[in-house]
Design an enzyme around this catalytic site. Structure first.
Site: not given
Ligand SMILES: NC(=O)c1ccc[n+]([C@@H]2O[C@H](COP(=O)([O-])OP(=O)(O)OC[C@H]3O[C@@H](n4cnc5c(N)ncnc54)[C@H](O)[C@@H]3O)[C@@H](O)[C@H]2O)c1
Length: 352
Positions: A120, A142, A184, A219, A229, A233, A237, A240, A244, A256
């Site tokens: 955990r 993330k 990016e 960031k 998010e 946040r 994207n 993206h 994607h 990417h």
């Protein structure tokens, strides 16, 4: 050298500078403690930098164990995830021991999710070795692996205890990997900082520490406000949703960063044709993407892209959040219906 402190569910330092690889043991001991350090890396980065990291960790009394994956996105899978957890258990790691990710976003995402899951949650440190990982994936917590149905579909928000970015390591990146990271960085400029954007016309390695530092600050500011998010946040994207989709359509043959660059170009053209973004900003965005050898066109029809967008995990019911540029340095978040999304894509692709 510069240090950016991020205060979210966990507070930690992001240290950016030269010579940090050989001092990693010291930093990691102080930030994470523990007796065993499990270094997770890939088969390109490991041979280049693994030995120096191990020596530094051993110098601080760590028992070092090492797990190497094959380079590339295909390794961010459930099979490697389970193998990694078993490896931690076989290495008799406890929750107070530390997982050290040495690599790009693939290594960081996989190792981070394993660190979040093992008992955990064990200690976790990121040593990003790509520009993309330095400015984006290593910061903000993330973590994820890909499932057969799509990218990043299983994962956790799990902040590291430390991010150590030795930017000298970026010198061995291939031109393609560097370009992916630059996509990016361009994204950060468009969503939040026109001055950073302007810098990208000058040689990147002459100002690498400033560029990474500024992206990490942007960031940090957003993650502190919206760690999971729910709102701001989502700005990260930008490019993206379409990116994607075309990454998926290409069978992941398109990297990417290149896919995101084409996605940003689509949104810049669409925003302009909708009267949201002036011609001058649209042109600046398109020119910067092309200047760094990235795509401004997608090669797919609007309908193909739209259908691929419907699998996006950012979609909620009949709507999707779109990041729309208003000018360089500022974007708007818009919640649009799936029909409106198609309209954006048509406008963005038609002008290619
Ligand atoms: N967690 C997040 O917030 C987040 C954000 C953006 C992207 N991502 C994920 O990041 C991944 C992409 O990351 P990436 O672009 O770093 O790809 P990557 O990890 O696959 O690295 C790209 C290539 O560069 C090689 N490499 C890495 N460091 C090197 C170095 N210093 N010298 C020479 N070669 C080196 C790698 O072996 C690989 O072949 C994707 O899976 C994406 O989903 C995650």
């Amino acid at each position: 050298m510069r240090t950016v402190r991020l205060k979210a569910s966990k507070s930690y330092d992001i240290v950016i500078g030269q010579g940090l690889l050989d001092r990693a043991g010291e930093y990691i001991k102080k930030a994470a403690g523990g007796r065993v350090a499990a270094v997770v890396t890939d088969d390109i980065v490991g041979p280049l930098y693994g030995r120096r990291l191990e020596a530094s960790l051993e110098g601080q009394g760590y028992g070092v164990v090492k797990y190497t994956i094959e380079q590339g996105e295909a390794s961010k899978n459930a099979c490697n995830f389970i193998s990694l957890l078993n490896f931690f258990a076989q290495s008799r790691m406890s929750r107070t021991d530390v997982v050290v990710a040495l690599g790009g976003g693939v290594v960081g995402d996989l190792a981070g999710f394993a660190a979040a899951s093992y008992m955990r949650g064990t200690k976790f440190v990121q040593l990003p070795t790509t520009l993309l990982a330095a400015v984006d994936s290593s910061v903000g917590g993330k973590t994820a692996i890909d499932l057969e149905a799509g990218k990043n579909l299983a994962g956790a928000f799990y902040q590291p205890d430390l991010v150590l970015c030795d930017h000298v390591l970026l010198r061995t990146l291939s031109a393609g990997a560097l370009r992916d990271g630059l996509a990016e960085v361009i994204k950060y400029g468009v969503i939040a900082d026109s001055e950073l954007f302007g810098r990208l016309k000058s040689p990147v390695f002459d100002q690498i520490e400033q560029i990474i530092g500024r992206c990490v600050e942007i960031k940090r500011d957003v993650v502190c406000e919206d760690e999971t998010e729910q709102g701001a946040r989502k700005l990260f994207n930008f490019g993206h949703t379409v990116g994607h989709a075309i990454e998926h359509l290409s069978g992941f043959g398109l990297s990417h960063g290149r896919a995101v660059a084409a996605g940003m170009a689509v949104m810049a053209r669409a925003a302009n044709r909708k009267g949201i973004c002036p011609d001058s900003s649209r042109d600046e965005i398109l020119e910067m993407i092309a200047f760094h050898g990235l795509e401004t066109t997608t090669g797919y029809t609007p309908n193909e892209i739209w259908k691929a967008c419907l699998n996006d995990k950012k979609r909620s019911g009949g709507s999707i959040s779109l990041v729309v540029p208003e000018r360089v340095g500022h974007c708007r978040l818009m919640e649009v219906s799936l029909e409106e999304l198609l309209d954006f894509i048509i406008l963005g692709v038609e002008g290619e």
